[in-house]
Design an enzyme around this catalytic site. Structure first.
Site, mmCIF file in Angstrom:
data_model
loop_
_atom_site.group_PDB
_atom_site.id
_atom_site.type_symbol
_atom_site.label_atom_id
_atom_site.label_comp_id
_atom_site.label_asym_id
_atom_site.label_seq_id
_atom_site.Cartn_x
_atom_site.Cartn_y
_atom_site.Cartn_z
ATOM 1 N N HIS A 34 -6.964 29.124 11.465
ATOM 2 C CA HIS A 34 -7.167 28.483 10.157
ATOM 3 C C HIS A 34 -8.329 27.495 10.261
ATOM 4 O O HIS A 34 -8.959 27.378 11.325
ATOM 5 C CB HIS A 34 -5.873 27.820 9.669
ATOM 6 C CG HIS A 34 -5.251 26.886 10.660
ATOM 7 N ND1 HIS A 34 -5.879 25.747 11.120
ATOM 8 C CD2 HIS A 34 -4.058 26.932 11.319
ATOM 9 C CE1 HIS A 34 -5.105 25.120 11.982
ATOM 10 N NE2 HIS A 34 -3.995 25.826 12.144
ATOM 11 N N HIS A 37 -8.699 25.311 13.368
ATOM 12 C CA HIS A 37 -9.318 25.945 14.542
ATOM 13 C C HIS A 37 -10.824 26.106 14.321
ATOM 14 O O HIS A 37 -11.620 25.885 15.229
ATOM 15 C CB HIS A 37 -8.740 27.352 14.771
ATOM 16 C CG HIS A 37 -7.266 27.379 15.030
ATOM 17 N ND1 HIS A 37 -6.370 27.948 14.160
ATOM 18 C CD2 HIS A 37 -6.545 26.904 16.069
ATOM 19 C CE1 HIS A 37 -5.149 27.829 14.662
ATOM 20 N NE2 HIS A 37 -5.222 27.195 15.812
#
Ligand code: PAF
Length: 286
Positions: A34, A37
């Site tokens: 997501h 990250h």
């Protein structure tokens, strides 16, 4: 992006990268990529290095089998996100190979099993310790990237670096929040859309109530202030001085750690465990 699965293959790649005198940036993940990250992956671009992302849902760090079973698996999407980011290597270890000679019986300093998430999740940090140390040994990174959302985990990484890999530099990236101000986490995808706003309101209310109470009374025992209802079961809300917190986790080099107070929260909403933390630096002059 080159996808690597076997241990011998990743070891060969590392030898190749090192023989070309390149540095390595490592971004370890459990997948379900997501924006949190992606912010780590993008930050790594500022460092002249080869970017290696790992995806491995590490069973050793789950204290609850259901949580492990329900952990979202979105590998195809993850791969396409990482390709778009032009990540150099994606290492997806083979479970039995990576876990074969791993040791998660290490006695970690007191804080890791007696404070915050460590107190709530038996052996969680032993599991994270074992896998992260193994990745550092295999990948030999110069830079490693972790999110501030998992603040206690960043202390563990400091501990690993201080004791075993003093050349590695950890970069801690700020927590990314969604439009509801919820800290991004793979677990958020399990919260229904309708209750996302409710979840966020609960967490904001918890934070605000406890901070207000602390600022007016100086007391850190918030248990009576927790919201108790059908949707929300709070595990802890605590305020800590960052340096003291690091010391309780066995960190020796604390001079470069800011000494702010920080609030930590763990609460179950719809049976999904959410954590958050926030520096209280902005309140320092009050
Ligand atoms: O933060 C995570 O996603 C995990 O704890 C990590 C660092 C990838 C180790 O499994």
């Amino acid at each position: 992006m080159i996808i690597v699965k076997s241990l011998s293959e990743i070891r060969n790649k590392i030898i190749e990268i090192k023989s070309n005198h390149k540095k390595i940036s490592l971004i370890p993940t459990m997948g379900n990529i997501h924006d949190g990250h992606l912010s780590l992956i993008r930050d790594a671009q500022n460092y002249d290095s080869i970017r290696i992302v790992t995806i491995f849902v590490n069973p050793l760090q789950f204290d609850n089998l259901n949580d492990l079973k329900n952990y979202p698996n979105t590998l195809e999407d993850d791969i396409s996100f990482l390709q778009k980011e032009k990540v150099d290597y994606l290492y997806i270890p083979i479970r039995d190979e990576i876990l074969s000679d791993i040791d998660n019986s290490k006695q970690l300093p007191w804080g890791f099993n007696n404070m915050l998430c460590g107190k709530m999740r038996t052996n969680h940090f032993n599991g994270v310790f074992a896998i992260v140390k193994k990745f550092f040994e295999i990948i030999e990174p110069t830079y490693v990237f972790f999110g501030e959302k998992d603040y206690q985990q960043t202390i563990l990484i400091k501990y690993i670096i201080e004791n075993y890999f003093d050349k590695i530099k950890m970069i801690v990236c700020p927590t990314i929040r969604n439009s509801y101000q919820l800290a991004l986490s793979s677990r958020n995808s399990r919260i229904s859309k309708i209750s996302l706003s409710e979840t966020s309101a609960i967490i904001q209310a918890l934070k605000k109530t406890c901070i207000d109470y602390y600022l007016t009374t100086g007391l850190k025992d918030f248990k009576k202030l927790y919201l108790l209802n059908d949707v929300c079961r709070t595990q802890y809300v605590e305020i800590h001085d960052e340096r003291l917190l690091h010391q309780k986790h066995g960190i020796k080099k604390i001079s470069d750690i800011t000494n702010n107070r920080r609030i930590f929260i763990a609460t179950y909403i719809e049976n999904i465990r959410l954590i958050d933390n926030q520096s209280l630096e902005e309140y320092d002059n009050l």
